[in-house]
Design a protein around this motif. Sequence first.
Motif, PDB file in Angstrom:
ATOM      1  N   VAL A  35       0.830  -1.204   0.000  1.00  0.00           N
ATOM      2  CA  VAL A  35       0.000   0.000   0.000  1.00  0.00           C
ATOM      3  C   VAL A  35       0.863   1.252   0.000  1.00  0.00           C
ATOM      4  N   ALA A  36       1.998   1.215   0.689  1.00  0.00           N
ATOM      5  CA  ALA A  36       2.872   2.382   0.756  1.00  0.00           C
ATOM      6  C   ALA A  36       3.418   2.768  -0.617  1.00  0.00           C
ATOM      7  N   ARG A  37       3.494   1.798  -1.524  1.00  0.00           N
ATOM      8  CA  ARG A  37       4.040   2.064  -2.850  1.00  0.00           C
ATOM      9  C   ARG A  37       2.982   2.158  -3.933  1.00  0.00           C
ATOM     10  N   ARG A  41      -4.604  -0.589  -8.719  1.00  0.00           N
ATOM     11  CA  ARG A  41      -4.687  -1.853  -9.456  1.00  0.00           C
ATOM     12  C   ARG A  41      -3.345  -2.577  -9.493  1.00  0.00           C
ATOM     13  N   PHE A  42      -2.264  -1.830  -9.712  1.00  0.00           N
ATOM     14  CA  PHE A  42      -0.953  -2.484  -9.751  1.00  0.00           C
ATOM     15  C   PHE A  42      -0.604  -3.069  -8.390  1.00  0.00           C
ATOM     16  N   GLY A  43      -0.952  -2.373  -7.317  1.00  0.00           N
ATOM     17  CA  GLY A  43      -0.753  -2.945  -5.993  1.00  0.00           C
ATOM     18  C   GLY A  43      -1.561  -4.212  -5.793  1.00  0.00           C
ATOM     19  N   ALA A  44      -2.759  -4.252  -6.354  1.00  0.00           N
ATOM     20  CA  ALA A  44      -3.570  -5.469  -6.282  1.00  0.00           C
ATOM     21  C   ALA A  44      -2.898  -6.613  -7.036  1.00  0.00           C
ATOM     22  N   THR A  99      11.598  -7.489  -4.826  1.00  0.00           N
ATOM     23  CA  THR A  99      12.166  -7.141  -6.120  1.00  0.00           C
ATOM     24  C   THR A  99      11.220  -6.269  -6.937  1.00  0.00           C
ATOM     25  N   LEU A 100       9.910  -6.468  -6.759  1.00  0.00           N
ATOM     26  CA  LEU A 100       8.912  -5.763  -7.569  1.00  0.00           C
ATOM     27  C   LEU A 100       8.433  -4.456  -6.956  1.00  0.00           C
ATOM     28  N   LEU A 101       8.680  -4.232  -5.676  1.00  0.00           N
ATOM     29  CA  LEU A 101       8.112  -3.072  -5.002  1.00  0.00           C
ATOM     30  C   LEU A 101       8.694  -1.746  -5.494  1.00  0.00           C
ATOM     31  N   ARG A 102       9.815  -1.777  -6.172  1.00  0.00           N
ATOM     32  CA  ARG A 102      10.385  -0.518  -6.668  1.00  0.00           C
ATOM     33  C   ARG A 102       9.683  -0.015  -7.924  1.00  0.00           C
ATOM     34  N   TYR A 103       8.779  -0.824  -8.472  1.00  0.00           N
ATOM     35  CA  TYR A 103       8.047  -0.424  -9.681  1.00  0.00           C
ATOM     36  C   TYR A 103       6.698   0.181  -9.303  1.00  0.00           C
ATOM     37  N   GLU A 104       6.171   1.033 -10.173  1.00  0.00           N
ATOM     38  CA  GLU A 104       4.830   1.575  -9.997  1.00  0.00           C
ATOM     39  C   GLU A 104       4.234   1.847 -11.374  1.00  0.00           C
ATOM     40  N   GLY A 105       2.945   2.137 -11.395  1.00  0.00           N
ATOM     41  CA  GLY A 105       2.245   2.319 -12.657  1.00  0.00           C
ATOM     42  C   GLY A 105       2.582   3.637 -13.338  1.00  0.00           C
ATOM     43  N   CYS A 106       2.835   3.574 -14.647  1.00  0.00           N
ATOM     44  CA  CYS A 106       3.069   4.771 -15.455  1.00  0.00           C
ATOM     45  C   CYS A 106       3.132   4.347 -16.921  1.00  0.00           C
ATOM     46  N   GLY A 107       2.987   5.309 -17.829  1.00  0.00           N
ATOM     47  CA  GLY A 107       3.154   5.030 -19.247  1.00  0.00           C
ATOM     48  C   GLY A 107       1.914   4.418 -19.884  1.00  0.00           C
ATOM     49  N   TRP A 108       2.031   4.126 -21.169  1.00  0.00           N
ATOM     50  CA  TRP A 108       0.914   3.507 -21.866  1.00  0.00           C
ATOM     51  C   TRP A 108       1.126   1.999 -21.985  1.00  0.00           C
ATOM     52  N   THR A 109       0.237   1.303 -22.688  1.00  0.00           N
ATOM     53  CA  THR A 109       0.179  -0.159 -22.629  1.00  0.00           C
ATOM     54  C   THR A 109       0.503  -0.784 -23.984  1.00  0.00           C
ATOM     55  N   ASP A 110       1.305  -1.858 -23.966  1.00  0.00           N
ATOM     56  CA  ASP A 110       1.647  -2.559 -25.199  1.00  0.00           C
ATOM     57  C   ASP A 110       1.585  -4.068 -24.955  1.00  0.00           C
ATOM     58  N   PHE A 111       0.408  -4.661 -25.202  1.00  0.00           N
ATOM     59  CA  PHE A 111       0.243  -6.098 -25.042  1.00  0.00           C
ATOM     60  C   PHE A 111       1.169  -6.873 -25.986  1.00  0.00           C
TER      61      PHE A 111
END
Length: 244
Positions: A35-37, A41-44, A99-111
């Motif tokens: 939650v702190a990061r 949705r990305f936290g979920a 390892t993953l907690l340093r990431y957060e949501g940003c940018g657009w999407t490319d499936f």
Amino acid sequence: MQPSYHVIFVGDRSSSMTTRDRQPLRNTPVSARIVARSDDRFGAVLCSLHSFWSARATAVGSSRGIARRDAYSVILFNHKVETPIEHDFNSSPDQLLDTLLRYEGCGWTDFTAAINHAQVILERHWSTERLPVIIFLSDGECSIADETMDDLCRTSVRLGKPVSFHAVSFGQDAESRYLRRMTDIARNAQNNAPGGAGGAAANATVPSSYTSVLDTVRFFVLCSSFGLTSRDTGPTRGDIPRVC
């Protein structure tokens, strides 16, 4: 002996994943750190990954010091693709999360970029000893050509086993059309592989599926497919990794 897997988790961290209609659970040992990061949705996604890893560790005994036979890779993507975890056998659920907690949501999407990179990881670490699995976690807010999924599925069959593909939606159902389509293509490839539709190849892999994080029953079916529920006493509410 339970089958072992190379599970490739493909997590969406685009800007739409910062929407707060889906959030991490508040009552787990790792809730405060997530939650702190990323209270979104990305936290979920991170919460669900940790639940999966923890349940799998319990099921196969790695939480009691028994070596893990599954390999884990994690791809995170927006308009770019990164692989912070690749073919890992040794990290604990908490270490994987860190390892993953340093990431957060940003940018657009490319499936397309995400699936193409998942194919690269699948081929790079192919093993006859492990079943190939891709778990794709996204809100669905992107499109992808059928040919991209077709190529992934054909490659896996050519190497020896059809890939088991699982799309998990963290968005609105109306936005999940392409997640459902990706699952349909993978399921058809499994059924049409040599020995498919109940034959040897079909029985050796977990059937591809689409799941919403709000659908606890469907998520339970996905988790139980990977041996995350009690085989001796049958499934109970406590067996279900909680959906974030």
